[in-house]
Design an enzyme around this catalytic site. Structure first.
Site, PDB file in Angstrom:
ATOM      1  N   ALA A  62      67.420  -3.116   2.087  1.00 55.03           N
ATOM      2  CA  ALA A  62      68.313  -2.646   3.148  1.00 55.03           C
ATOM      3  C   ALA A  62      69.713  -3.182   2.862  1.00 55.03           C
ATOM      4  O   ALA A  62      69.872  -4.142   2.105  1.00 55.03           O
ATOM      5  CB  ALA A  62      67.814  -3.163   4.490  1.00 55.03           C
ATOM      6  N   GLY A 101      63.460  -3.293   1.332  1.00 45.47           N
ATOM      7  CA  GLY A 101      63.393  -1.882   1.725  1.00 45.47           C
ATOM      8  C   GLY A 101      63.198  -0.980   0.525  1.00 45.47           C
ATOM      9  O   GLY A 101      62.606   0.102   0.637  1.00 45.47           O
ATOM     10  N   GLU A 104      59.698  -0.859  -0.084  1.00 46.02           N
ATOM     11  CA  GLU A 104      59.084  -0.105   1.022  1.00 46.02           C
ATOM     12  C   GLU A 104      59.229   1.404   0.800  1.00 46.02           C
ATOM     13  O   GLU A 104      58.315   2.173   1.103  1.00 46.02           O
ATOM     14  CB  GLU A 104      59.706  -0.546   2.347  1.00 46.02           C
ATOM     15  CG  GLU A 104      59.277  -1.981   2.683  1.00 46.02           C
ATOM     16  CD  GLU A 104      59.935  -2.535   3.920  1.00 46.02           C
ATOM     17  OE1 GLU A 104      61.176  -2.596   3.941  1.00 46.02           O
ATOM     18  OE2 GLU A 104      59.226  -2.908   4.860  1.00 46.02           O
ATOM     19  N   GLU A 124      62.575 -10.497   1.795  1.00 45.84           N
ATOM     20  CA  GLU A 124      63.111 -10.615   3.156  1.00 45.84           C
ATOM     21  C   GLU A 124      62.969 -12.016   3.720  1.00 45.84           C
ATOM     22  O   GLU A 124      63.837 -12.492   4.455  1.00 45.84           O
ATOM     23  CB  GLU A 124      62.413  -9.623   4.098  1.00 45.84           C
ATOM     24  CG  GLU A 124      62.874  -8.190   3.946  1.00 45.84           C
ATOM     25  CD  GLU A 124      62.113  -7.402   2.895  1.00 45.84           C
ATOM     26  OE1 GLU A 124      61.487  -8.024   2.023  1.00 45.84           O
ATOM     27  OE2 GLU A 124      62.153  -6.164   2.942  1.00 45.84           O
TER      28      GLU A 124
HETATM   29  N1  3HC Z   1      72.785  -5.465   0.801  1.00 50.44           N
HETATM   30  C1  3HC Z   1      74.126  -5.524   0.656  1.00 50.44           C
HETATM   31  N2  3HC Z   1      74.728  -6.052  -0.415  1.00 50.44           N
HETATM   32  C2  3HC Z   1      73.939  -6.548  -1.388  1.00 50.44           C
HETATM   33  C3  3HC Z   1      72.548  -6.513  -1.303  1.00 50.44           C
HETATM   34  C4  3HC Z   1      71.959  -5.932  -0.146  1.00 50.44           C
HETATM   35  N3  3HC Z   1      70.631  -5.845   0.008  1.00 50.44           N
HETATM   36  N4  3HC Z   1      72.042  -7.077  -2.416  1.00 50.44           N
HETATM   37  C5  3HC Z   1      73.083  -7.441  -3.159  1.00 50.44           C
HETATM   38  N5  3HC Z   1      74.228  -7.115  -2.554  1.00 50.44           N
HETATM   39  C6  3HC Z   1      75.586  -7.317  -3.069  1.00 50.44           C
HETATM   40  C7  3HC Z   1      75.916  -8.777  -3.267  1.00 50.44           C
HETATM   41  O1  3HC Z   1      76.412  -9.347  -2.082  1.00 50.44           O
HETATM   42  C8  3HC Z   1      76.953  -8.713  -4.360  1.00 50.44           C
HETATM   43  O2  3HC Z   1      78.172  -8.356  -3.761  1.00 50.44           O
HETATM   44  P1  3HC Z   1      79.559  -8.926  -4.346  1.00 50.44           P
HETATM   45  O3  3HC Z   1      79.631  -8.419  -5.753  1.00 50.44           O
HETATM   46  O4  3HC Z   1      80.561  -8.358  -3.423  1.00 50.44           O
HETATM   47  O5  3HC Z   1      79.443 -10.420  -4.269  1.00 50.44           O
HETATM   48  C9  3HC Z   1      76.500  -7.541  -5.209  1.00 50.44           C
HETATM   49  O6  3HC Z   1      75.624  -6.775  -4.369  1.00 50.44           O
HETATM   50  C10 3HC Z   1      75.737  -7.934  -6.455  1.00 50.44           C
HETATM   51  O7  3HC Z   1      74.699  -8.825  -6.081  1.00 50.44           O
HETATM   52  P2  3HC Z   1      74.343 -10.100  -6.959  1.00 50.44           P
HETATM   53  O8  3HC Z   1      75.569 -10.860  -7.289  1.00 50.44           O
HETATM   54  O9  3HC Z   1      73.250 -10.801  -6.237  1.00 50.44           O
HETATM   55  O10 3HC Z   1      73.828  -9.376  -8.272  1.00 50.44           O
HETATM   56  P3  3HC Z   1      72.647  -9.767  -9.246  1.00 50.44           P
HETATM   57  O11 3HC Z   1      72.656  -8.741 -10.290  1.00 50.44           O
HETATM   58  O12 3HC Z   1      72.707 -11.211  -9.612  1.00 50.44           O
HETATM   59  O13 3HC Z   1      71.291  -9.608  -8.374  1.00 50.44           O
HETATM   60  C11 3HC Z   1      69.761  -8.538  -6.886  1.00 50.44           C
HETATM   61  C12 3HC Z   1      70.893  -8.356  -7.922  1.00 50.44           C
HETATM   62  C13 3HC Z   1      68.526  -9.147  -7.577  1.00 50.44           C
HETATM   63  C14 3HC Z   1      69.410  -7.175  -6.344  1.00 50.44           C
HETATM   64  C15 3HC Z   1      70.233  -9.480  -5.772  1.00 50.44           C
HETATM   65  O14 3HC Z   1      71.483  -9.041  -5.300  1.00 50.44           O
HETATM   66  C16 3HC Z   1      69.329  -9.579  -4.579  1.00 50.44           C
HETATM   67  O15 3HC Z   1      68.328 -10.268  -4.626  1.00 50.44           O
HETATM   68  N6  3HC Z   1      69.688  -8.913  -3.474  1.00 50.44           N
HETATM   69  C17 3HC Z   1      69.040  -9.039  -2.209  1.00 50.44           C
HETATM   70  C18 3HC Z   1      67.751  -8.308  -2.165  1.00 50.44           C
HETATM   71  C19 3HC Z   1      67.130  -8.428  -0.810  1.00 50.44           C
HETATM   72  O16 3HC Z   1      67.124  -9.450  -0.179  1.00 50.44           O
HETATM   73  N7  3HC Z   1      66.558  -7.316  -0.324  1.00 50.44           N
HETATM   74  C20 3HC Z   1      65.976  -7.287   0.962  1.00 50.44           C
HETATM   75  C21 3HC Z   1      67.008  -6.880   1.969  1.00 50.44           C
HETATM   76  S1  3HC Z   1      66.405  -6.983   3.609  1.00 50.44           S
HETATM   77  C22 3HC Z   1      65.484  -5.584   3.805  1.00 50.44           C
HETATM   78  O17 3HC Z   1      65.312  -4.833   2.897  1.00 50.44           O
HETATM   79  C23 3HC Z   1      64.942  -5.368   5.187  1.00 50.44           C
HETATM   80  C24 3HC Z   1      63.955  -4.247   5.230  1.00 50.44           C
HETATM   81  O18 3HC Z   1      62.671  -4.764   5.028  1.00 50.44           O
HETATM   82  C25 3HC Z   1      63.987  -3.550   6.563  1.00 50.44           C
END
Ligand code: 3HC
Length: 679
Positions: A62, A101, A104, A124
């Site tokens: 998400a 997500g 998912e 998450e």
């Molecule tokens: N939403 C918004 N922005 C995100 C994001 C997300 N889910 N994931 C990453 N970004 C942004 C980062 O803030 C960063 O922004 P910036 O360049 O402005 O600082 C940019 O994307 C690149 O991210 P990273 O520096 O972390 O890049 P990497 O290549 O090192 O890693 C990644 C990529 C493995 C995808 C890592 O970003 C990550 O783990 N992201 C989070 C994944 C996550 O937690 N997903 C679950 C979200 S909650 C959800 O899905 C709820 C649902 O169940 C309803």
């Protein structure tokens, strides 16, 4: 323009997302996906659908930036249901990271194919949440309950190969993903009924027969999950998947998700997600500054620190030359490194080949001149300015032009060290935290003359060796240890006034720290920084050292330790404290836990404010990153500055003033204006 585009290949509809950087499932993506599925449903010429992403990754989850704001419809749970209810088979084609997500969406798709390098996970929990779009219900049905528990409650992803072995991925794709995914879609387009994850039951049978699996999992992970709300909520949601029909389980998931989402831990952990990423950015550098090339690293000192530092680079495939003065110390150091690697191999974290591969990259030597071909040299010698200056003087003569010279000092002045060379622009501090091969934090200390490209190199290298780097200015103790000082000082004073080490440590542990100030002193060594004169006893620490109570390594420090290193309160220490109390004429009184919080934690926040005021940290969130990754500050409290904001700065100021502390100007100003440090 929508980030979702569609095109047809024969009778397969290819739905492509292009939403850099990570294809987060923001509003426009969700809307586009719904429209694409409607197109597939409505077009009789479409027999199957492939969903894939452009750029570095499949949907990484998400869009976290939307959290806390009013949600724009359609919500993700609706989107995934629409995908699952598509009347044509949907194939998710995964590369990069199918996270949260994103997974998912893949689980709601009827088939999943992936490139071997892909990772699948539901992280998450690391944001204080649970998979809230059916993930807690579909994942156990597809991957099995045990695997789903592990993935959801720890947040750790699995690789595509493992995912394929457990049935989470239907086929591994070598070669062009789109082309093979379309071919796969072609194979399955006529299969009926279309397999839906939510309707599966087969993988739940085992847990239904053994519901004890949940309590076993809780028990096995109790220490790891202590203090956190989200892991338990993840377990409960998966428990519901097993105990209830899908339609009821998703309602439990939604309720648990909303409880977490509106709680303080999720707010703190989401704040921290962005704090960590912000830390990598350095303000005010000339645009386009390019890093220097680092092909070989030199490390001076093969002690615990030097060895740990070297292991980081070896692990990243970067050759290391390690220097010691005596053969015995060199052999001992490299022997310890090998033992550490072998211990990792024994735990299955490395293969025997990887151990040999890492060790083969190591060149031990007794000659400092052998560092001549290193692009970065890190000094991890004895913490003494004269020693460091002498080493840096030598390095200046030995190192090639453009080589970066770094000190791992914890406290000393980098500018003074840099001044002992003719190239202060190439000098900086790289402060690793012990054990250096484990702790994620790296303080990058920016000297007055450190060149921009040297800083950029350090930040990039940190990422390569999987550290989280934070830039600090030159001041005593930089960010982390500087804030430790007032805490330590107050903790010691509190002993004299009537608190015990046990009480103070307990307050810190209950707050969520991995250990309290005295447990930490015993672990690190009470003798660190001791003047080594048993006849000179000026404080409680001196008295402990003189009595050979140097901490865990001697079986005695602020606590007594048994042979399994289990601590018990020490009557000897109580006696020493009593003696000092009498000597200083301090009257013993009852100390409340609240007083301990105010004097040891509020004072840290106060020091943090000074650090910011002096520009020694770029931003308040950097301080939080230091404390979470360097000292185990509970991430569910965000870090000291975020925590102070949550408590209310006026309350912190009032507490400090009431206890007679001078309040940092910035803190006073922000409290007065009703502002926060981190928001
Ligand atoms: N939403 C918004 N922005 C995100 C994001 C997300 N889910 N994931 C990453 N970004 C942004 C980062 O803030 C960063 O922004 P910036 O360049 O402005 O600082 C940019 O994307 C690149 O991210 P990273 O520096 O972390 O890049 P990497 O290549 O090192 O890693 C990644 C990529 C493995 C995808 C890592 O970003 C990550 O783990 N992201 C989070 C994944 C996550 O937690 N997903 C679950 C979200 S909650 C959800 O899905 C709820 C649902 O169940 C309803």
């Amino acid at each position: 323009m929508s980030p979702i585009s569609i095109k047809k290949h024969g009778d397969v509809l290819i739905v492509t997302s292009n939403n850099p950087p990570v294809n987060a499932l923001g509003h426009a993506v969700r809307e586009g996906l719904v429209a694409a599925i409607a197109e597939a449903d409505g077009d009789a010429g479409v027999k199957a659908v492939v969903i894939l992403c452009q750029g570095q990754t499949f949907f990484a989850g998400a869009d976290i930036t939307e959290f806390g704001k009013p949600m724009q419809l359609p919500m993700l749970p609706t989107v995934v249901d629409i995908i699952e209810n598509c009347t044509k088979p949907v194939v998710a084609a995964i590369h990069g990271t199918a996270f949260g997500g994103g997974l998912e969406v893949a689980l709601a798709s009827h088939y999943r194919v992936a490139v071997p390098s892909a990772k699948l996970g539901v992280p998450e929990v690391k944001l204080g949440l649970l998979p809230g779009a059916g993930g807690t219900q579909r994942l156990p049905r597809v991957a099995g309950v045990g695997k789903a528990l592990e993935m959801a409650a720890t947040g750790n992803p699995i690789g595509a190969k493992e995912a394929c072995a457990i049935g989470l991925v239907d086929r591994l794709i070598e070669g062009d993903l789109e082309q093979h995914a379309v071919a796969f879609a072609d194979e399955v387009k006529a299969v009926r009924p279309i397999p839906k994850s939510s309707e599966r039951d087969d993988k739940l049978a085992e847990a239904r027969a053994n519901p004890g699996i949940f309590d076993e999992f809780r028990k096995a992970n109790a220490r790891r999950f202590k203090g956190f709300d989200a892991p338990e909520a993840n377990v409960k949601a998966i428990e519901a998947a097993v105990a209830k029909p899908y339609a009821e389980g998703v309602l439990d998931e939604r309720r648990l998700f909303m409880e977490l989402m509106t709680g303080s831990q999720a707010r703190a952990q989401q704040y921290f997600f962005f704090a960590e990423r912000k830390a990598a950015k350095i303000e005010g550098l000339p645009e386009g500054t390019q890093p220097r090339d680092i092909r070989r690293v030199g490390v001076i000192g093969a002690g615990t620190m030097g060895g740990g530092i070297s292991m980081n680079f070896l692990g990243a495939g970067i050759p290391v030359t390690i220097v010691e003065m005596a053969k015995e110390a060199l052999d001992r150091g490299t022997g310890t490194m090998r033992k550490n690697y072998e211990a990792s191999a024994a735990k299955g974290r490395m293969s025997a080949d990887q151990v040999e591969g890492a060790m083969a990259l190591l060149t031990p030597t007794l000659k400092i001149e052998d560092l001549a071909d290193c692009d970065l040299i890190i000094e991890a010698a004895f913490e003494n300015m004269d020693v460091k200056k002498e080493i840096f003087g030598k390095l200046d003569a030995i190192a090639g032009p453009g080589a970066i010279l770094a000190s791992n000092t914890s406290y000393l002045n980098i500018d003074e060290i840099a001044a002992s060379t003719s190239r202060p622009q190439d000098v900086l501090g790289l402060h690793f935290f012990s054990p250096a091969n484990v702790m994620k934090l790296l303080e990058v200390v920016r000297g007055a003359k450190t060149a921009p490209d040297v800083l950029v190199t350090a930040m990039q290298l940190a990422k390569r060796i999987k550290k989280v780097a934070v830039v600090a200015g030159v001041c005593h103790g930089f960010i982390g240890n500087r804030m430790l000082m007032p805490r330590q000082m107050e903790a010691t004073k509190l002993l004299l006034e009537g608190a015990t080490p046990e009480q103070i440590d307990k307050v810190h542990v209950e707050f969520g720290m991995p250990m309290g100030p005295f447990q930490m002193a015993d672990l690190a060594g009470v003798d660190i920084g001791w003047h080594r004169d048993p006849g000179r006893i000026e404080n409680i620490r001196d008295a402990l050292c003189a009595a050979d109570r140097w901490g865990q390594k001697k079986g005695a420090g602020f606590y007594d330790y048994d042979d399994k290193r289990r601590p018990t309160p020490s009557p000897v220490v109580a006696g020493i404290i009593e003696e000092f109390r009498a000597r200083e004429g301090v009257e013993k009184r009852e100390i409340s836990d609240q007083e301990i919080v105010e004097r040891t934690l509020y004072t840290m926040v106060n020091e943090g404010a000074r650090i910011l005021e002096e520009g020694m940290a770029q931003r308040a969130s950097d301080i939080d990153v230091v404390w979470v990754y360097g000292y185990g500050w509970p991430v569910y409290r965000g870090g000291p500055m975020f925590w102070a904001d949550s408590e209310g700065l006026a309350k912190i100021v009032e507490g400090l003033e009431r206890r007679g502390f001078e309040v940092a100007q910035l803190l006073a100003k922000k409290a007065e204006a009703g502002e926060k440090f981190t928001r």
